[in-house]
Design a protein around this motif. Structure first.
Motif, PDB file in Angstrom:
ATOM      1  N   SER A 290     -10.575   3.463   1.953  1.00 40.65           N
ATOM      2  CA  SER A 290      -9.240   2.847   2.004  1.00 40.65           C
ATOM      3  C   SER A 290      -8.187   3.583   1.179  1.00 40.65           C
ATOM      4  CB  SER A 290      -9.323   1.399   1.517  1.00 40.65           C
ATOM      5  OG  SER A 290      -9.716   1.349   0.150  1.00 40.65           O
TER       6      SER A 290
ATOM      7  N   GLU B 159       0.806  -1.230   0.000  1.00 43.21           N
ATOM      8  CA  GLU B 159       0.000   0.000   0.000  1.00 43.21           C
ATOM      9  C   GLU B 159       0.834   1.272   0.000  1.00 43.21           C
ATOM     10  OE1 GLU B 159      -3.141  -0.359  -0.551  1.00 43.21           O
ATOM     11  OE2 GLU B 159      -3.104  -2.518  -0.275  1.00 43.21           O
TER      12      GLU B 159
ATOM     13  N   ARG C 253      -7.716   3.131  -1.860  1.00 46.39           N
ATOM     14  CA  ARG C 253      -7.191   2.158  -2.811  1.00 46.39           C
ATOM     15  C   ARG C 253      -7.869   2.327  -4.174  1.00 46.39           C
ATOM     16  NH1 ARG C 253      -7.634  -3.501   0.619  1.00 46.39           N
ATOM     17  NH2 ARG C 253      -6.117  -3.013   2.269  1.00 46.39           N
TER      18      ARG C 253
END
Length: 282
Positions: free
Chosen positions: A124, A58, A126
């Motif tokens: 998130s 990440e 993402r």
């Protein structure tokens, strides 16, 4: 300076290390471009066009590879693997693109392809994808005019024909009785706007209406035969899909064009094709 995750960014090289180059990410700090993606003769001070995404841990990372989809775009991608959280799509990068179960219309299967939309998950941060593409298509009425040329992505089969995503923004429909070639989900191609209805729905066609006028297509056909040295293997008995593959028109339009040129004594009809009347090729 602000960077855009999931898109290409113009960033300056600020540091060289053994394992790559660090780029200036502004408020995000320095962003690594691994050695395998560093262009030849790259040096500090160069401006690179890089795609930014998150690696397996990440962390923000850069690549010069071009993914199959960017944030804000639709694409047809293949499922590489699945786990208890969702499916993972191959989008041309080291880390696969995640589709949570909640964003799947049906349980995705390994090896199959699905049309999805890529976006940033607000919780998130993402890059993820959704197969529920309807929610990401524009609800505004498009300002297209009849005959406008557009880019389409074949989306799904319906009872009426094929739904398509137009210019990465709108939904449109190609009707079965106006399709003269094999279409499959995921195909990208050019199309023409037939009409934008009062309710905002868009009808599409794969050939421009102008070719319905015999003279227009006759000219195209004549020029094509000339370009091919005076002979082509197609004639009015050829399968419709072969005709469409070459000219993008229906067999009916093709036959009208052939008839027009024949009446004008510009071509000769042969069992194995068409030949220019004034050509040395017989």
């Amino acid at each position: 300076m602000s960077i855009e995750l999931g898109k290409f960014n113009q960033l300056e090289v600020v540091k060289q290390v053994d394992f790559g180059m660090y780029l200036d990410g502004g408020e995000e700090g320095e962003i690594l471009l691994p050695s395998r993606y560093v262009p030849e003769d790259c040096k500090v001070g160069d401006i690179l066009n890089v795609f930014l995404y998150l690696d397996i841990e990440e962390r923000l990372i850069a690549t010069t590879l071009t993914p199959l989809v960017q944030v804000g775009q639709f694409a047809c991608l293949e499922v590489a693997w699945v786990n208890q959280f969702g499916a993972f799509l191959n989008w041309g990068l080291m880390k696969d693109l995640f589709v949570p179960f909640r964003e799947q219309k049906m349980k995705m299967q390994v090896g199959k392809k699905y049309v999805v939309y890529a976006y940033i998950d607000e919780e998130s941060y993402r890059i993820v994808a959704s197969a529920k593409v309807e929610r990401y298509l524009s609800k505004d009425k498009a300002e297209y005019l009849s005959g406008d040329k557009v880019d389409i992505l074949i989306w799904q089969k319906t009872d009426l024909g094929f739904k398509a995503i137009i210019d990465n923004k709108y939904s449109g429909l190609l009707y079965d009785n106006e399709i003269f070639s094999t279409l499959e989900t995921g195909m990208k191609m050019k199309a023409f706007v037939k009409q934008v209805r009062e309710d905002g729905k868009i009808d599409l066609m794969l050939q421009k209406t102008g070719f319905d006028r015999v003279g227009d297509f006759s000219k195209v056909l004549l020029e094509y035969i000339e370009e091919q040295g005076g002979r082509i293997s197609l004639n009015d008995k050829s399968p419709a899909d072969e005709i469409y593959a070459v000219f993008g028109v229906s067999k009916k339009t093709f036959k009208k064009g052939v008839g027009d040129l024949y009446k004008k004594h510009l071509i000769i009809l042969k069992e194995d094709g068409l030949v220019l009347a004034n050509s040395e090729v017989k």
